[in-house]
Write an enzyme that holds these catalytic residues in place. Structure first.
Site, mmCIF file in Angstrom:
data_model
loop_
_atom_site.group_PDB
_atom_site.id
_atom_site.type_symbol
_atom_site.label_atom_id
_atom_site.label_comp_id
_atom_site.label_asym_id
_atom_site.label_seq_id
_atom_site.Cartn_x
_atom_site.Cartn_y
_atom_site.Cartn_z
ATOM 1 N N GLY A 29 1.105 -1.344 -0.104
ATOM 2 C CA GLY A 29 0.080 -0.008 0.019
ATOM 3 C C GLY A 29 0.896 1.236 0.019
ATOM 4 O O GLY A 29 2.042 1.293 -0.365
ATOM 5 N N HIS A 32 2.582 4.775 -5.058
ATOM 6 C CA HIS A 32 2.868 5.806 -5.482
ATOM 7 C C HIS A 32 3.262 5.586 -7.005
ATOM 8 O O HIS A 32 2.874 4.353 -7.352
ATOM 9 C CB HIS A 32 4.473 6.367 -5.001
ATOM 10 C CG HIS A 32 5.632 5.266 -4.745
ATOM 11 N ND1 HIS A 32 6.013 4.700 -5.677
ATOM 12 C CD2 HIS A 32 5.800 4.610 -3.461
ATOM 13 C CE1 HIS A 32 6.570 3.715 -5.128
ATOM 14 N NE2 HIS A 32 6.756 3.573 -4.064
ATOM 15 N N HIS A 35 4.637 2.131 -8.150
ATOM 16 C CA HIS A 35 3.672 0.988 -7.872
ATOM 17 C C HIS A 35 2.893 1.215 -9.265
ATOM 18 O O HIS A 35 2.662 0.146 -10.110
ATOM 19 C CB HIS A 35 2.928 1.023 -6.893
ATOM 20 C CG HIS A 35 3.333 0.961 -5.494
ATOM 21 N ND1 HIS A 35 3.512 2.049 -4.634
ATOM 22 C CD2 HIS A 35 3.999 -0.270 -4.757
ATOM 23 C CE1 HIS A 35 4.025 1.336 -3.479
ATOM 24 N NE2 HIS A 35 4.555 0.346 -3.668
ATOM 25 N N GLN A 59 7.858 -9.021 7.866
ATOM 26 C CA GLN A 59 9.110 -8.665 7.128
ATOM 27 C C GLN A 59 9.733 -7.356 7.889
ATOM 28 O O GLN A 59 10.665 -6.837 7.324
ATOM 29 C CB GLN A 59 8.855 -8.554 5.677
ATOM 30 C CG GLN A 59 7.925 -7.029 5.299
ATOM 31 C CD GLN A 59 7.792 -7.242 3.932
ATOM 32 O OE1 GLN A 59 7.011 -8.098 3.213
ATOM 33 N NE2 GLN A 59 8.520 -6.294 2.906
ATOM 34 N N SER A 184 7.283 4.227 -0.464
ATOM 35 C CA SER A 184 6.205 4.795 0.338
ATOM 36 C C SER A 184 7.045 5.421 1.617
ATOM 37 O O SER A 184 6.057 6.039 2.252
ATOM 38 C CB SER A 184 5.639 3.485 0.968
ATOM 39 O OG SER A 184 5.103 2.697 -0.329
HETATM 40 O O1 PAF Z 1 8.224 -4.608 -1.888
HETATM 41 C C1 PAF Z 1 7.243 -4.865 -1.336
HETATM 42 O O2 PAF Z 1 6.339 -3.706 -1.067
HETATM 43 C C2 PAF Z 1 7.146 -6.054 -0.335
HETATM 44 O O3 PAF Z 1 8.278 -6.378 0.119
HETATM 45 C C3 PAF Z 1 6.209 -7.187 -0.894
HETATM 46 C C4 PAF Z 1 6.955 -7.582 -2.197
HETATM 47 C C5 PAF Z 1 4.865 -6.809 -1.368
HETATM 48 C C6 PAF Z 1 6.113 -8.277 0.059
HETATM 49 O O4 PAF Z 1 5.446 -7.967 1.164
#
Ligand code: PAF
Length: 296
Positions: A29, A32, A35, A59, A184
């Site tokens: 999410g 920007h 994406h 993560q 982000s």
């Molecule tokens: O790059 C990201 O935004 C994240 O690491 C991903 C690939 C969506 C995994 O949560």
């Protein structure tokens, strides 16, 4: 019409009903232009496009970083609808990691250094969630940005090692006018820190110019980038590394083979990363897909 899908069961059911090629763009999410450029490529190259929005708790290696991660779900869904996405998958953490969850994916060597060293467990979380999202959406192609170069290398390695039948497509980093890589996290920079962050691109560019002028020694190229970064008192360097772009092994001797320069810097409490392939001309889609990570 864009359809929001909130449960893993509904996602699997919907996917089973889709015929033809499917492109997926995975996000956390706070969307920007970076994406949206991935969505645009997926739209061009597939019959259906799925975007996923999931702020993956596993993560993040600091609770604060997870809590402070920007969340703008309504705006994101609106942007994705306007970009022509067919499905937006927005699972909850409870859906993705139900009670007694106990399975993780670990890509050993390419996850170990750089971000893996500064953020222990980060890539285990990424590899696991990406595997789950690939299983749930079963895409023909999955699109990732060069900005997270090590993530690309890790995912390509995992897809190859686990025989995942998805093509990983790498798209170039989208940049602000001063060259700062879109992220982000940039919204968390104050005005002076945002201004200071332009130094990261200047460091990469200056090193690349030196490369293009004939310098091939990784130590000299690294020193060039470090000198530029040192000119900005608000930037605190975590690492500047010159690596083999396929294996991420450090390059220590002069070479004419392509190199990947990776930079991680703290500015105003925000961790920013960026990278460039050397020579600079390789930072475009066809070359990225050839040089970054295992090929194929
Ligand atoms: O790059 C990201 O935004 C994240 O690491 C991903 C690939 C969506 C995994 O949560």
């Amino acid at each position: 019409m864009t359809q929001q899908i909130e449960s893993t069961d509904a996602m699997m059911m919907m996917r089973r009903a889709l015929a033809g090629s499917v492109g997926v763009v995975m996000t956390m999410g706070a969307l920007h232009e970076g994406h949206l450029s991935l969505v645009e490529a997926a739209r061009r190259e597939n019959e259906h496009v799925i975007a996923t929005i999931f702020v993956n708790p596993t993560q993040f290696n600091s609770g604060d970083d997870f809590t402070n991660y920007p969340r703008t779900l309504e705006r994101d869904i609106d942007l994705l609808a306007r970009a022509g996405v067919d499905f937006v998958f927005t699972p909850t953490a409870a859906q993705m990691y139900p009670p007694r969850y106990q399975t993780h994916v670990e890509v050993e060597i390419v996850s170990a250094g750089l971000e893996g060293e500064s953020r222990p467990g980060h890539f285990r979380g990424v590899s696991t969630v990406v595997t789950k999202l690939l299983n749930l959406t079963q895409p023909t192609r999955a699109y990732f940005g060069q900005k997270d170069a090590q993530q690309v290398v890790v995912i390509r390695q995992m897809v190859r090692d686990l025989s995942v039948p998805t093509e990983i497509v790498v798209c170039p980093t989208e940049r602000e006018i001063d060259g700062l890589a879109m992220s982000s996290r940039n919204v968390r920079l104050s005005v002076p820190h945002r201004e200071a962050a332009g130094v990261i691109f200047r460091a990469l560019r200056t090193a690349a110019q030196r490369y293009d002028a004939g310098e091939r020694h990784p130590v000299a190229l690294r020193d060039t980038a470090l000198t530029v970064l040192a000119s900005e008192p608000l930037a605190e360097v975590d690492y500047v590394a010159l690596c083999d772009p396929r294996t991420l092994f450090g390059v220590h001797d002069r070479t004419d083979d392509p190199m990947l320069m990776l930079v991680a810097v703290m500015i105003g409490g925000v961790r920013l990363i960026d990278n460039a392939l050397l020579p600079w001309s390789l930072n475009e889609r066809a070359a990225l897909s050839l040089h970054l990570g295992v090929s194929g």
